[in-house]
Design an enzyme around this catalytic site. Structure first.
Site, short mmCIF file in Angstrom:
data_model
loop_
_atom_site.label_atom_id
_atom_site.label_comp_id
_atom_site.label_asym_id
_atom_site.label_seq_id
_atom_site.Cartn_x
_atom_site.Cartn_y
_atom_site.Cartn_z
N ASP A 100 -14.12 0.49 1.41
CA ASP A 100 -12.89 1.01 0.83
C ASP A 100 -13.28 1.98 -0.27
OD1 ASP A 100 -10.67 1.52 -0.72
OD2 ASP A 100 -9.89 -0.54 -0.65
N PHE B 232 -9.72 -4.93 -4.82
CA PHE B 232 -8.34 -4.44 -4.72
C PHE B 232 -8.25 -3.53 -3.50
CE2 PHE B 232 -4.71 -1.70 -5.42
CZ PHE B 232 -3.74 -2.64 -5.74
N LYS C 214 -6.25 8.56 -2.72
CA LYS C 214 -6.35 9.08 -4.10
C LYS C 214 -6.75 10.57 -4.17
CE LYS C 214 -6.80 4.69 -6.50
NZ LYS C 214 -5.73 4.62 -7.47
C1 LIG Z 1 -10.05 0.52 -3.89
C2 LIG Z 1 -8.58 0.72 -3.64
N1 LIG Z 1 -8.09 0.48 -2.42
C3 LIG Z 1 -6.79 0.63 -2.14
C4 LIG Z 1 -5.89 1.03 -3.10
C5 LIG Z 1 -4.44 1.19 -2.78
O1 LIG Z 1 -4.11 2.54 -2.73
P1 LIG Z 1 -2.57 3.00 -2.78
O2 LIG Z 1 -2.05 2.63 -4.11
O3 LIG Z 1 -2.65 4.49 -2.55
O4 LIG Z 1 -1.89 2.30 -1.67
C6 LIG Z 1 -6.37 1.29 -4.39
C7 LIG Z 1 -5.43 1.68 -5.47
O5 LIG Z 1 -5.72 1.62 -6.64
C8 LIG Z 1 -7.74 1.13 -4.67
O6 LIG Z 1 -8.23 1.34 -5.89
#
Ligand SMILES: Cc1ncc(COP(=O)(O)O)c(C=O)c1O
Length: 406
Positions: free
Chosen positions: A222, A137, A251
């Protein structure tokens, strides 16, 4: 306003993009929340791994209050003191030399995707393909949704952005096969959060690093979900003895305040020149002041040690449930991100926990996810376990209970 009134107002005026629980929180402190009707909750969701320091951490609150009364926003047309200080703090505590600030995880990943494309373009190499993982994700923008290896997030939004290929997580051979002469990077979450708390097999991330180095391509981690102390070290990569070329954060970075960041080694970051990329709000005074306070509070004051210690205790306690509840398949995770994979759907358990004043989350339909604030104590784990155990008994009486009934 009551829960009911807030829910009604939301239904009438807010776009219906979230499957929300019927509750509205109005205040929080540490790992505790209170809803609009005055009911208290123990929070093992932490705003989806955002409130790593707990709700309203005094240092973060103080920094936001102070900065809000001084200067909230100017523009990246001008220099921004707290932005520069937060960038320095992140670089001094990571592999990176330069930071680009955004407002969210998706935008941080978007920046990473654009950076690697620009990097190879400036080198005159036609490399633009990014290998990502199944069950990954990376966000909800067009590029990050295209990078995400889960069809359910993409349906109806096609055509996707081109040049993403997905391979199974934990399969080095599959990545090796997917690397072609147009490949620019491998993008991976060191632990997959949204995809079901999937942990890397021993040597997997090291193997990816070696493969990227051999192939002349870049490695992007990520760490939007598992960075900022979640695994017991400031960044998850530290647990695996592997440094990425590019890393994204969001986050927990602002202690609850929206901020994202893309960190890179200087030789790669240099591909971004004035005008290459931008964000109006990215790294403004208020967000980066919150970020400085959150990073400092995470690396000082024993938060990381507490995460490891209480995380170990949580794992032990969750594992102990397996003998009484045979529908528990596996417990996996690290620090204070744990997934409990079930042979039954998880959402009825989450609903019942909520009614009993406990917030947990379910991902991938059968994985209960435990991502509490990193400041929780063993007694909070004990309280959570009491509620969870009661709910598990209700949802699925164990062999002993069903024998008694028949
Ligand atoms: C691993 C990861 N990358 C990217 C995102 C996307 O982040 P945002 O919701 O702040 O755009 C998330 C959100 O849960 C995530 O868990």
């Amino acid at each position: 306003m009551t829960n009911k009134e807030i829910i009604e107002l939301t239904r009438n005026f807010v776009a219906d993009t979230y499957r929300r629980f019927p509750v509205a929180f109005v205040r929080g402190k540490g790992a505790r929340l209170q809803d609009a009707d005055g009911k208290g909750y123990l929070d093992f969701v932490a705003g989806l791994a955002v409130c790593n320091l707990g709700h309203c951490h005094p240092k973060v609150t103080e920094a936001i209050k102070k900065q809000a009364g001084t200067l909230i926003h100017t523009s990246n047309l001008y220099h921004i003191g707290p932005q520069a200080r937060l960038a320095k703090l992140l670089c001094e505590n990571s592999f990176a030399d330069k930071v680009f600030f955004s407002n969210s995880g998706a935008e941080a990943n978007e920046a990473a995707i654009k950076l690697v494309r620009k990097f190879f373009s400036l080198k005159g190499e036609s490399r633009y393909k990014i290998i990502t993982m199944e069950k990954s994700f990376h966000g909800r923008t067009m590029a990050t949704m295209s990078a995400t290896g889960q069809r359910k997030f993409q349906e109806g939004f096609e055509p996707l952005l081109e040049k993403f290929v997905y391979v199974p997580f934990n399969d080095i051979g599959a990545v090796k096969k997917a690397v072609k002469k147009d490949t620019a990077a491998v993008m991976v979450e060191p632990i997959q959060g949204e995809g079901g708390v999937n942990v890397p097999s021993p040597g997997y991330l090291k193997g990816l690093k070696a493969l990227c180095a051999e192939s002349g391509i870049l490695l992007i981690f990520d760490e939007v979900q598992v960075g900022m102390g979640r695994t017991g070290t400031l960044f998850a990569y530290e647990n695996y003895g592997v440094k990425p070329d590019v890393m994204t954060l969001a986050k927990g970075l602002g202690g609850g305040f929206p901020i994202g960041a893309m960190l890179a080694k200087d030789e790669i970051a240099r591909a971004f020149r004035p005008g290459s990329h931008a964000s109006t709000f990215g790294g403004n005074h208020l967000a980066t002041s919150a970020g400085i306070a959150a990073v400092n509070a995470t690396i000082r004051g024993g938060v990381l040690d507490n995460c490891k210690k209480v995380g170990g205790y949580l794992f032990e306690r969750l594992s102990g449930l397996k003998k009484d509840f045979p529908f528990i398949k596996e417990i996996r995770g690290m620090g204070l991100i744990w997934g409990m994979e079930l042979k039954i759907p998880g959402s009825p358990i989450v609903d019942k926990c909520l009614k009993k004043g406990l917030l947990i989350n379910c991902t991938g339909e059968t994985v209960l996810r435990f991502i509490p604030p990193l400041i929780i104590k063993e007694k909070d784990v004990d309280e959570m376990m009491r509620i969870l155990k009661g709910v598990l008994k209700e949802v699925h009486p164990g062999p002993t209970a069903s024998r008694t009934r028949t």
